[in-house]
Design a protein around this motif. Structure first.
Motif, PDB file in Angstrom:
ATOM      1  N   VAL A 181       0.809  -1.230   0.000  1.00  0.00           N
ATOM      2  CA  VAL A 181       0.000   0.000   0.000  1.00  0.00           C
ATOM      3  C   VAL A 181       0.835   1.270   0.000  1.00  0.00           C
ATOM      4  O   VAL A 181       0.404   2.305  -0.508  1.00  0.00           O
ATOM      5  N   VAL A 182       2.043   1.224   0.562  1.00  0.00           N
ATOM      6  CA  VAL A 182       2.815   2.459   0.715  1.00  0.00           C
ATOM      7  C   VAL A 182       3.197   3.069  -0.628  1.00  0.00           C
ATOM      8  O   VAL A 182       3.415   4.281  -0.741  1.00  0.00           O
ATOM      9  N   ILE A 183       3.232   2.247  -1.676  1.00  0.00           N
ATOM     10  CA  ILE A 183       3.587   2.766  -3.002  1.00  0.00           C
ATOM     11  C   ILE A 183       2.519   3.713  -3.544  1.00  0.00           C
ATOM     12  O   ILE A 183       2.789   4.487  -4.460  1.00  0.00           O
ATOM     13  N   ALA A 184       1.311   3.679  -2.963  1.00  0.00           N
ATOM     14  CA  ALA A 184       0.247   4.570  -3.420  1.00  0.00           C
ATOM     15  C   ALA A 184       0.261   5.908  -2.705  1.00  0.00           C
ATOM     16  O   ALA A 184      -0.473   6.825  -3.082  1.00  0.00           O
ATOM     17  N   ALA A 185       1.089   6.063  -1.673  1.00  0.00           N
ATOM     18  CA  ALA A 185       1.159   7.322  -0.941  1.00  0.00           C
ATOM     19  C   ALA A 185       1.954   8.349  -1.740  1.00  0.00           C
ATOM     20  O   ALA A 185       2.857   8.008  -2.514  1.00  0.00           O
ATOM     21  N   SER A 186       1.626   9.602  -1.560  1.00  0.00           N
ATOM     22  CA  SER A 186       2.329  10.675  -2.259  1.00  0.00           C
ATOM     23  C   SER A 186       3.702  10.898  -1.639  1.00  0.00           C
ATOM     24  O   SER A 186       3.824  10.997  -0.418  1.00  0.00           O
ATOM     25  N   PRO A 187       4.764  11.011  -2.449  1.00  0.00           N
ATOM     26  CA  PRO A 187       6.097  11.274  -1.901  1.00  0.00           C
ATOM     27  C   PRO A 187       6.266  12.709  -1.424  1.00  0.00           C
ATOM     28  O   PRO A 187       7.204  13.019  -0.698  1.00  0.00           O
ATOM     29  N   SER A 188       5.368  13.595  -1.827  1.00  0.00           N
ATOM     30  CA  SER A 188       5.447  14.988  -1.406  1.00  0.00           C
ATOM     31  C   SER A 188       4.871  15.155  -0.012  1.00  0.00           C
ATOM     32  O   SER A 188       3.842  14.562   0.322  1.00  0.00           O
ATOM     33  N   GLU A 189       5.539  15.971   0.811  1.00  0.00           N
ATOM     34  CA  GLU A 189       5.061  16.207   2.165  1.00  0.00           C
ATOM     35  C   GLU A 189       4.226  17.479   2.265  1.00  0.00           C
ATOM     36  O   GLU A 189       3.903  17.935   3.361  1.00  0.00           O
TER      37      GLU A 189
END
Length: 231
Positions: free
Chosen positions: A140-148
């Motif tokens: 699932v973590v691959i679907a999170a946005s890399p931008s903070e």
């Protein structure tokens, strides 16, 4: 402090702990590794005030003690030696490292002002199967946005219910969900930055064990057999 341990054990622990130091801080203690010898283990702590890690490894303890040393210096020195057995001794506030073929002394800092890890006020806990946890978090973590810029989409949601826990991540264009079934008694949703989840996976892969999640309204601790990961 007078102890001895295996190079492989402390090198692996330092490799993880160093990632939780604050390399850009003006405070030397945040760039350092906190070492404590007690009972039959060497405890290795580090924090950047955002996350923290405590790892303990087997050691032969001749004398208890604590010290903080610069993480890069001790890690760099260990890379230069080939001996497997290493001895550590604190003398006059400095750490002397000795092997059968070499010796060095690293300037230390007083551990008195090292930031303490947070204490949970009202603890809720649940146990998680490690293999499923690693697999589902990675999926699932691959679907999170890399931008903070938007923390809510650069995170992984832990939606905990009585019959299991659902992991959810989205960058607003895609969404990933996975569920682990277990019997619990909590209903709560926790949001963790995706970079903290990536780090958790690395820690679990380095130190396989059963995992217990402890949390209150502001803090969470992932507790393994040989580590505590604070986030």
């Amino acid at each position: 402090m007078i102890i001895s341990c295996l190079k492989g054990d402390i090198e692996r622990a330092l490799g993880i702990a160093e990632r939780h130091t604050h390399a850009d801080s003006n405070l030397p203690l945040l760039k350092g590794i906190f070492l404590e010898a007690k009972e039959d283990s060497l405890y290795i702590n580090a924090t950047n005030l955002d996350t923290g890690i405590e790892i303990h490894i087997p050691a032969k303890i001749k004398k208890r003690g604590i010290i903080v040393v610069p993480s890069r210096i001790i890690s760099s020195f260990l890379l230069t030696i080939s001996d497997e057995q290493i001895s550590f001794e604190v003398k006059n506030g400095n750490l002397t490292i000795t092997t059968p073929s070499t010796s060095t002394t690293i300037k230390g800092y007083s551990a008195d002002d090292f930031p303490p890890f947070p204490k949970l006020k009202k603890i809720t806990s649940l146990s998680l199967p490690q293999n499923d946890l690693i697999e589902h978090l990675q999926s699932v973590v691959i679907a999170a946005s890399p931008s903070e810029m938007k923390p809510e989409i650069s995170s992984v949601l832990f939606n905990i219910q009585k019959n299991g826990i659902k992991f959810v991540a989205t960058d607003s264009f895609r969404l990933a969900e996975k569920t682990v079934s277990f019997k619990g008694d909590s209903y709560v949703s926790l949001l963790f930055p995706f970079k903290h989840i990536l780090e958790l996976v690395k820690i679990m892969e380095a130190f396989p064990s059963s995992i217990e999640l402890l949390f209150d309204s502001n803090q969470a601790i992932f507790k393994g057999d040989t580590f505590h990961y604070f986030t």
